[in-house]
Design an enzyme around this catalytic site. Structure first.
Site, PDB file in Angstrom:
ATOM      1  N   SER A 157      -4.386  -0.151  -2.012  1.00  0.00           N
ATOM      2  CA  SER A 157      -4.406  -0.322  -3.471  1.00  0.00           C
ATOM      3  C   SER A 157      -5.725  -0.898  -3.943  1.00  0.00           C
ATOM      4  O   SER A 157      -5.989  -0.892  -5.144  1.00  0.00           O
ATOM      5  CB  SER A 157      -3.292  -1.257  -3.960  1.00  0.00           C
TER       6      SER A 157
ATOM      7  N   HIS B  62      -2.929   7.345  -3.219  1.00  0.00           N
ATOM      8  CA  HIS B  62      -2.325   6.098  -3.690  1.00  0.00           C
ATOM      9  C   HIS B  62      -0.970   6.376  -4.334  1.00  0.00           C
ATOM     10  O   HIS B  62      -0.887   6.858  -5.466  1.00  0.00           O
ATOM     11  CB  HIS B  62      -3.277   5.398  -4.672  1.00  0.00           C
TER      12      HIS B  62
ATOM     13  N   GLU C 217      -2.330   8.981  -7.087  1.00  0.00           N
ATOM     14  CA  GLU C 217      -3.754   9.036  -7.402  1.00  0.00           C
ATOM     15  C   GLU C 217      -4.467   9.563  -6.152  1.00  0.00           C
ATOM     16  O   GLU C 217      -4.277   9.025  -5.059  1.00  0.00           O
ATOM     17  CB  GLU C 217      -4.285   7.638  -7.757  1.00  0.00           C
TER      18      GLU C 217
ATOM     19  N   ASN D 199      -3.807   0.874 -12.047  1.00  0.00           N
ATOM     20  CA  ASN D 199      -3.742  -0.585 -11.882  1.00  0.00           C
ATOM     21  C   ASN D 199      -4.898  -1.292 -12.571  1.00  0.00           C
ATOM     22  O   ASN D 199      -4.780  -2.450 -12.962  1.00  0.00           O
ATOM     23  CB  ASN D 199      -3.669  -0.952 -10.403  1.00  0.00           C
TER      24      ASN D 199
HETATM   25  N1  LIG Z   1       3.817  -2.765  -1.997  1.00  0.00           N
HETATM   26  C1  LIG Z   1       3.317  -2.090  -3.013  1.00  0.00           C
HETATM   27  O1  LIG Z   1       3.804  -2.150  -4.159  1.00  0.00           O
HETATM   28  C2  LIG Z   1       2.149  -1.161  -2.791  1.00  0.00           C
HETATM   29  C3  LIG Z   1       1.890  -0.137  -3.719  1.00  0.00           C
HETATM   30  C4  LIG Z   1       0.838   0.752  -3.465  1.00  0.00           C
HETATM   31  C5  LIG Z   1       0.047   0.587  -2.334  1.00  0.00           C
HETATM   32  N2  LIG Z   1       0.320  -0.438  -1.459  1.00  0.00           N
HETATM   33  C6  LIG Z   1      -0.531  -0.527  -0.248  1.00  0.00           C
HETATM   34  O2  LIG Z   1       0.212   0.025   0.855  1.00  0.00           O
HETATM   35  C7  LIG Z   1      -0.158  -0.643   2.056  1.00  0.00           C
HETATM   36  C8  LIG Z   1       1.091  -1.199   2.735  1.00  0.00           C
HETATM   37  O3  LIG Z   1       1.716  -2.106   1.857  1.00  0.00           O
HETATM   38  P1  LIG Z   1       3.247  -2.558   2.060  1.00  0.00           P
HETATM   39  O4  LIG Z   1       3.638  -3.283   0.820  1.00  0.00           O
HETATM   40  O5  LIG Z   1       4.060  -1.403   2.530  1.00  0.00           O
HETATM   41  O6  LIG Z   1       3.077  -3.610   3.275  1.00  0.00           O
HETATM   42  P2  LIG Z   1       4.210  -4.158   4.260  1.00  0.00           P
HETATM   43  O7  LIG Z   1       3.739  -5.501   4.685  1.00  0.00           O
HETATM   44  O8  LIG Z   1       5.573  -4.018   3.669  1.00  0.00           O
HETATM   45  O9  LIG Z   1       4.147  -3.158   5.513  1.00  0.00           O
HETATM   46  C9  LIG Z   1       3.057  -3.082   6.387  1.00  0.00           C
HETATM   47  C10 LIG Z   1       3.537  -2.459   7.691  1.00  0.00           C
HETATM   48  O10 LIG Z   1       2.396  -2.173   8.498  1.00  0.00           O
HETATM   49  C11 LIG Z   1       2.698  -2.535   9.827  1.00  0.00           C
HETATM   50  N3  LIG Z   1       1.444  -2.766  10.536  1.00  0.00           N
HETATM   51  C12 LIG Z   1       0.623  -3.832  10.437  1.00  0.00           C
HETATM   52  N4  LIG Z   1      -0.454  -3.645  11.229  1.00  0.00           N
HETATM   53  C13 LIG Z   1      -0.303  -2.447  11.824  1.00  0.00           C
HETATM   54  C14 LIG Z   1      -1.054  -1.701  12.751  1.00  0.00           C
HETATM   55  N5  LIG Z   1      -2.217  -2.154  13.206  1.00  0.00           N
HETATM   56  N6  LIG Z   1      -0.584  -0.499  13.149  1.00  0.00           N
HETATM   57  C15 LIG Z   1       0.579  -0.023  12.689  1.00  0.00           C
HETATM   58  N7  LIG Z   1       1.356  -0.682  11.808  1.00  0.00           N
HETATM   59  C16 LIG Z   1       0.921  -1.881  11.389  1.00  0.00           C
HETATM   60  C17 LIG Z   1       3.587  -3.774   9.712  1.00  0.00           C
HETATM   61  O11 LIG Z   1       4.342  -3.991  10.902  1.00  0.00           O
HETATM   62  C18 LIG Z   1       4.450  -3.374   8.511  1.00  0.00           C
HETATM   63  O12 LIG Z   1       5.597  -2.653   8.924  1.00  0.00           O
HETATM   64  C19 LIG Z   1      -1.187  -1.706   1.666  1.00  0.00           C
HETATM   65  O13 LIG Z   1      -2.462  -1.169   1.856  1.00  0.00           O
HETATM   66  C20 LIG Z   1      -0.894  -1.929   0.185  1.00  0.00           C
HETATM   67  O14 LIG Z   1      -2.034  -2.380  -0.501  1.00  0.00           O
HETATM   68  C21 LIG Z   1       1.343  -1.301  -1.647  1.00  0.00           C
END
Ligand SMILES: NC(=O)c1ccc[n+]([C@@H]2O[C@H](COP(=O)([O-])OP(=O)(O)OC[C@H]3O[C@@H](n4cnc5c(N)ncnc54)[C@H](O)[C@@H]3O)[C@@H](O)[C@H]2O)c1
Length: 408
Positions: free
Chosen positions: A118, A139, A151, A189
């Site tokens: 993000s 995204h 996006e 955003n």
């Molecule tokens: N949560 C939101 O609203 C949202 C919205 C859009 C984008 N994002 C982006 O999406 C991405 C993930 O966010 P999230 O909220 O799902 O996070 P999260 O913490 O819920 O999940 C992250 C996952 O990645 C895994 N992980 C960590 N390191 C790893 C590795 N080296 N190899 C494989 N797996 C690994 C973790 O075990 C976990 O299951 C981020 O970049 C975030 O910025 C989040």
């Protein structure tokens, strides 16, 4: 070449809902995470999402069939045959870079490598690759299986072929795919940030109360008010994003002090049971406004200069929309649909600007600029429209760029 098999790396909040979006459209998914425990947690989330679709009328057999398209894997060598890999791991450059190094090592030469970041720079992530031309930002919005926008963000070296294939892929998920040029927080955003922070400034100076601000936003165009939304996403996340935008864009994105105060008191919103509102610890159901916060605000309120109106919340978003258009972040015709699909707005900021009048927007911005300073400095593109005497935005001319919306 068609995309059939997709890897999702990271089975957290986003990875799980992206997986559901994929199987809903018939894609085969290989889901990878650090270990079996993380994968089990991801599968449990996927089961809940599919279960809620069943409650809404999806036949159980169809849900089972979708689930059967998912395989979990623990090793990158199992991703050799995927056509696209979507990374959704922690928002840390070093973690993402390590993931992409592995993907590049093990995937086919023509596999598209996509990140769901993000905020991190797509170009910087791609700079660690031998072939940055196949790297792109996809995204998704949370929850990805329900939200309609993706996006599509090329990095500096992303090839047109990668962009085209990625857009067609996002469309095949029945999403609105909008090409967005790389900038901090991307399009939706970025604009949302200006509106969210303005709500906090209004509150801080006691121009309006918590419920009044939220109601005004909902009545005007939003599915949920900015303060209720802040509680849903967490004040800590909001502050981190606000600081990042401030660092990237400068003064107009300065974080509101009230947010810093709330984080220091752990009034983070739903997850700590107290934010702008208080929440039932078991059900997380929203209750009354946080009266301690109200007292804190009234004890420290700065004098306000102008009666509150919902426009105060939306003018910063409108102005940021003109700034983004000036920078060619997206095509003019894409902007409102992206905001509507990404945030659930009933009308986009440009339609609002046309409705209230471009000249009136400029007048109000100038007034607020004189009262509050830099964050209301009117965008030069808006001034040009007004000087030219235009009442409507020149959609034809602006969308004559190659950044047209490639929706179905
Ligand atoms: N949560 C939101 O609203 C949202 C919205 C859009 C984008 N994002 C982006 O999406 C991405 C993930 O966010 P999230 O909220 O799902 O996070 P999260 O913490 O819920 O999940 C992250 C996952 O990645 C895994 N992980 C960590 N390191 C790893 C590795 N080296 N190899 C494989 N797996 C690994 C973790 O075990 C976990 O299951 C981020 O970049 C975030 O910025 C989040």
């Amino acid at each position: 070449m068609d995309i059939r098999k997709v890897a999702v790396v990271g089975a957290g909040t986003m990875g799980a809902s992206i997986t559901v979006a994929l199987v809903n459209s018939g894609f085969q998914v290989l889901l990878l995470d650090l270990d079996q425990k993380a994968l089990d947690a991801g599968i449990a989330k996927i089961d809940r999402m599919l279960g809620s679709l069943v409650k809404k009328g999806l036949p159980q057999a169809e849900a089972d069939q979708r689930k059967s398209l998912i395989s979990t894997v623990e090793n990158y060598k199992d991703l050799a045959e995927v056509d696209l890999a979507i990374e959704a791991v922690l928002e840390k450059m070093e973690v993402k870079s390590a993931v992409f190094t592995e993907l590049e090592k093990h995937c086919k030469n023509d596999t598209i490598l996509a990140t769901n970041t993000s905020s991190l720079s797509i170009t910087e992530i791609a700079s660690h690759l031998k072939h940055p031309e196949r790297m792109i930002g996809l995204h998704f919005f949370n929850p990805a299986h329900l939200m309609k926008l993706v996006e599509v963000i090329p990095g500096f070296d992303t090839s047109e072929e990668t962009i085209g294939r990625s857009i067609r892929f996002a469309q095949s998920l029945d999403k609105l795919a909008v090409r967005v040029e790389e900038c901090a927080s991307f399009l939706v955003n970025r604009l949302l940030g200006r509106y969210m922070t303005e709500a906090l400034w209004c509150l801080e100076e006691s121009a309006a109360g918590i419920e009044e601000i939220d109601k005004a936003a909902v009545d005007f165009a939003m599915p949920v008010g900015p303060l209720a939304l802040r509680d849903m996403n967490g004040a800590d996340i909001g502050l981190a994003v606000a600081r990042f935008n401030y660092q990237e864009y400068g003064e107009r994105f300065r974080p509101a002090e009230i947010l810093v105060e709330m984080v220091s008191r752990q009034w983070l919103g739903q997850k700590t049971g107290r934010g702008f509102y208080v929440y039932d610890p078991d059900t997380r159901k929203r209750g009354a406004v946080n009266s301690e916060l109200e007292q804190l605000i009234s004890a420290n309120a700065r004098p306000h200069n102008k009666p509150f109106s919902p426009l105060r919340l939306f003018l910063p978003m409108i102005n940021e929309a003109f700034l983004a258009l000036q920078e060619n972040v997206c095509a003019l015709d894409d902007l409102d649909p992206a905001l509507m699909a990404g945030l659930g707005m009933r009308k986009g900021p440009l339609a609002i600007a046309e409705e209230i009048g471009l000249a009136h927007c400029l007048e109000e911005l100038e007034l607020l600029f004189n009262l509050y300073g830099e964050r209301f400095r009117p965008a030069p593109l808006l001034k040009r429209y007004v000087r030219a005497g235009r009442k409507q935005l020149d959609r034809k001319r602006m969308s004559d760029t190659k950044q047209v919306m490639l929706s179905k």
